[in-house]
Motif scaffolding. Sequence first.
Motif, mmCIF file in Angstrom:
data_model
loop_
_atom_site.group_PDB
_atom_site.id
_atom_site.type_symbol
_atom_site.label_atom_id
_atom_site.label_comp_id
_atom_site.label_asym_id
_atom_site.label_seq_id
_atom_site.Cartn_x
_atom_site.Cartn_y
_atom_site.Cartn_z
ATOM 1 N N ALA A 201 0.834 -1.205 0.000
ATOM 2 C CA ALA A 201 0.000 0.000 0.000
ATOM 3 C C ALA A 201 0.867 1.252 0.000
ATOM 4 N N VAL A 202 1.925 1.238 0.815
ATOM 5 C CA VAL A 202 2.855 2.374 0.843
ATOM 6 C C VAL A 202 3.587 2.484 -0.492
ATOM 7 N N PHE A 203 4.006 1.347 -1.022
ATOM 8 C CA PHE A 203 4.686 1.332 -2.314
ATOM 9 C C PHE A 203 3.783 1.894 -3.413
ATOM 10 N N GLY A 204 2.527 1.469 -3.436
ATOM 11 C CA GLY A 204 1.582 1.972 -4.439
ATOM 12 C C GLY A 204 1.307 3.451 -4.274
ATOM 13 N N LEU A 205 1.165 3.902 -3.029
ATOM 14 C CA LEU A 205 0.933 5.324 -2.761
ATOM 15 C C LEU A 205 2.079 6.173 -3.300
ATOM 16 N N GLY A 206 3.308 5.776 -2.984
ATOM 17 C CA GLY A 206 4.458 6.544 -3.442
ATOM 18 C C GLY A 206 4.649 6.481 -4.937
ATOM 19 N N THR A 207 4.479 5.280 -5.514
ATOM 20 C CA THR A 207 4.722 5.109 -6.944
ATOM 21 C C THR A 207 3.732 5.892 -7.792
ATOM 22 N N SER A 208 2.443 5.841 -7.439
ATOM 23 C CA SER A 208 1.440 6.534 -8.254
ATOM 24 C C SER A 208 1.580 8.048 -8.154
ATOM 25 N N THR A 209 1.898 8.552 -6.960
ATOM 26 C CA THR A 209 2.103 9.990 -6.812
ATOM 27 C C THR A 209 3.336 10.433 -7.590
ATOM 28 N N CYS A 210 4.393 9.628 -7.521
ATOM 29 C CA CYS A 210 5.603 9.927 -8.287
ATOM 30 C C CYS A 210 5.317 9.864 -9.781
ATOM 31 N N ASP A 211 4.451 8.947 -10.188
ATOM 32 C CA ASP A 211 4.092 8.812 -11.601
ATOM 33 C C ASP A 211 3.509 10.110 -12.141
ATOM 34 N N VAL A 212 2.575 10.696 -11.395
ATOM 35 C CA VAL A 212 1.974 11.960 -11.831
ATOM 36 C C VAL A 212 3.019 13.069 -11.834
ATOM 37 N N ALA A 213 3.837 13.133 -10.776
ATOM 38 C CA ALA A 213 4.833 14.201 -10.666
ATOM 39 C C ALA A 213 5.853 14.140 -11.797
ATOM 40 N N MET A 214 6.319 12.936 -12.128
ATOM 41 C CA MET A 214 7.347 12.856 -13.173
ATOM 42 C C MET A 214 6.747 13.106 -14.553
ATOM 43 N N ASN A 215 5.463 12.788 -14.747
ATOM 44 C CA ASN A 215 4.825 13.131 -16.013
ATOM 45 C C ASN A 215 4.618 14.642 -16.145
ATOM 46 N N VAL A 216 4.252 15.301 -15.051
ATOM 47 C CA VAL A 216 4.114 16.759 -15.068
ATOM 48 C C VAL A 216 5.460 17.404 -15.368
ATOM 49 N N ASP A 217 6.523 16.923 -14.712
ATOM 50 C CA ASP A 217 7.842 17.497 -14.940
ATOM 51 C C ASP A 217 8.349 17.149 -16.334
ATOM 52 N N GLY A 218 8.006 15.951 -16.820
ATOM 53 C CA GLY A 218 8.387 15.589 -18.181
ATOM 54 C C GLY A 218 7.731 16.476 -19.214
ATOM 55 N N ALA A 219 6.449 16.827 -18.981
ATOM 56 C CA ALA A 219 5.762 17.738 -19.901
ATOM 57 C C ALA A 219 6.403 19.125 -19.878
ATOM 58 N N ALA A 220 6.837 19.560 -18.703
ATOM 59 C CA ALA A 220 7.528 20.850 -18.599
ATOM 60 C C ALA A 220 8.837 20.820 -19.378
ATOM 61 N N ASN A 221 9.553 19.696 -19.293
ATOM 62 C CA ASN A 221 10.795 19.571 -20.038
ATOM 63 C C ASN A 221 10.535 19.570 -21.539
ATOM 64 N N GLU A 222 9.452 18.930 -21.964
ATOM 65 C CA GLU A 222 9.063 18.970 -23.375
ATOM 66 C C GLU A 222 8.857 20.394 -23.850
ATOM 67 N N ARG A 223 8.100 21.169 -23.061
ATOM 68 C CA ARG A 223 7.844 22.563 -23.455
ATOM 69 C C ARG A 223 9.144 23.341 -23.547
ATOM 70 N N ALA A 224 10.050 23.105 -22.605
ATOM 71 C CA ALA A 224 11.312 23.846 -22.600
ATOM 72 C C ALA A 224 12.189 23.468 -23.791
ATOM 73 N N LEU A 225 12.185 22.173 -24.140
ATOM 74 C CA LEU A 225 12.989 21.725 -25.274
ATOM 75 C C LEU A 225 12.360 22.094 -26.609
ATOM 76 N N GLY A 226 11.024 22.241 -26.626
ATOM 77 C CA GLY A 226 10.333 22.547 -27.867
ATOM 78 C C GLY A 226 10.228 21.360 -28.803
ATOM 79 N N ARG A 227 10.266 20.136 -28.247
ATOM 80 C CA ARG A 227 10.152 18.929 -29.058
ATOM 81 C C ARG A 227 9.538 17.823 -28.213
ATOM 82 N N THR A 228 9.054 16.777 -28.872
ATOM 83 C CA THR A 228 8.390 15.681 -28.179
ATOM 84 C C THR A 228 9.402 14.754 -27.522
ATOM 85 N N VAL A 229 9.195 14.487 -26.229
ATOM 86 C CA VAL A 229 10.089 13.594 -25.486
ATOM 87 C C VAL A 229 9.303 12.568 -24.666
#
Length: 500
Positions: A201-229
């Motif tokens: 349960a703790v593993f799932g809680l941390g992993t799913s929250t991290c999943d959203v956070a890294m996708n949000v940060d990945g989208a920010a990196n995409e915008r900064a690079l100006g290309r699809t990543v």
Amino acid sequence: MSQPTAQPAASTAASSGATAAETTAHGSAGPGATTAAADVARAGGPSDGTAAAAVADGATAANLPAADVPAADVPAADVPAARAGALGSAAARTLTRRELVAWRNALFVIFALCGVALASWVARVPAIRDAVGASTWQMGLVVFGLSGGSMVGLVLSSHVLARFGPISTIRATMILSAGGLVVAGAGGSIGSIPVVIAGLAVFGLGTSTCDVAMNVDGAANERALGRTVMPIYHAMFSVGTIIGAGTGALAEHLGVPIVVHLSVVAAVMTVAVLIAVRFLQPDPALSAAQEEKEATGRGDWRRRLTVWRDRRTLLIGLIVLGMAFAEGSANDWLALAMVDGHGVDNATGALVFGIFVTAMTIGRVFGVFLLDRFGRVPVLRVSALLAGVGLTTMIFAPNPGLAAAGVVAWGLGSALGFPVGMSAAADDPATAAARVSAVATIGYLAFLVGPPLVGFVGEHVGLLNALLIVLGLVAVAGIVSPAAREPERQPRRLGGATGA
């Protein structure tokens, strides 16, 4: 249908201040003038260009303090918006090409770590079942611990991100996941089902929250690079699962105790994420949007929940749901469907699943070029068509060879739906965390509900016929693909870099 732009609404109100800063950045006044321009923007300075002219003539922060710039031309209510927009523009220009690439590479590591962690657990499931002496029903409770923790993490993720930001969230939740993995391993070693469930349960809680956070940060990196990543990020997750499954199989073969194996994995995760987050960068646009919302009292949790009433968010969720269903059904049922439906042996069934995973990974790596060339909507439509043709071929093929060819098309067609959906949900930095959380929650329903649904239907009509459910959802994803259309891209100047 109109699409939200990738810039916060504050940027319109801040155009005069941002223009002053931009004039300085492209002129010859030097670093001091850049600071002065930022001060002008922060103060919500005059819109007639006099401040920009003064800066261009060589004024510095020392002789043009923010307090001396009149703010009468900008209404008081617009000052936070002007300040946010100017700060976002100024922050973006400080990123060099090396910083952008380091940020991207750090996210590659983080996505791979999540794959390693998940596959490490899955690889030891049979050993844990034997260690705790669990029945099939009890193992269902164990899996529910992971699923329940994951759903709680998805629901809370947007609020956690709003409070702490993506970088701190990634660091904390990855360490939390590592701790949960250790607890689950310890539960297996001592033969305690409740401890295993608590750890998962703790593993799932941390992993799913991290999943959203890294996708949000990945989208920010995409915008900064100006290309699809984003698809490559998800391909790195797949690479991580291969590494985790391989090391898990090796640990099982060598007889390494469960708690020792998972503790080593957790230690690697912790050390690696502490190093990787040092290279992440805050999203300038998201920071500006958050600051503006806090200044005007609109950044509360109730507003974040309103994304669930947004039509575009729900349609993007349908895209992710359909494609995640296609991916998840293959993960759980493809090998068995080949064995039961096409009469191949177990080894061949496993080989066909390997073909699917390989095709999907290749599709994610090379799909970025298609996305940059043709855009999201045409690529998603073709992807849905390809996945549909592949599924149809696999289900109705008269021989295993043709079915395997259909699996290749199925894997290629399923590759881009989930990552493109995450990018589309994060188009507007001001609502990126809330929208990605909502879309991820919808998508994860496919992984949680899809396998038992296909199994239940397959019990009555056969697995191959049950996969027609997947075909229908893929068709829906293709129909609603215009919801993922990208906003019009604006030219970028980030430390002289336009890409990576």
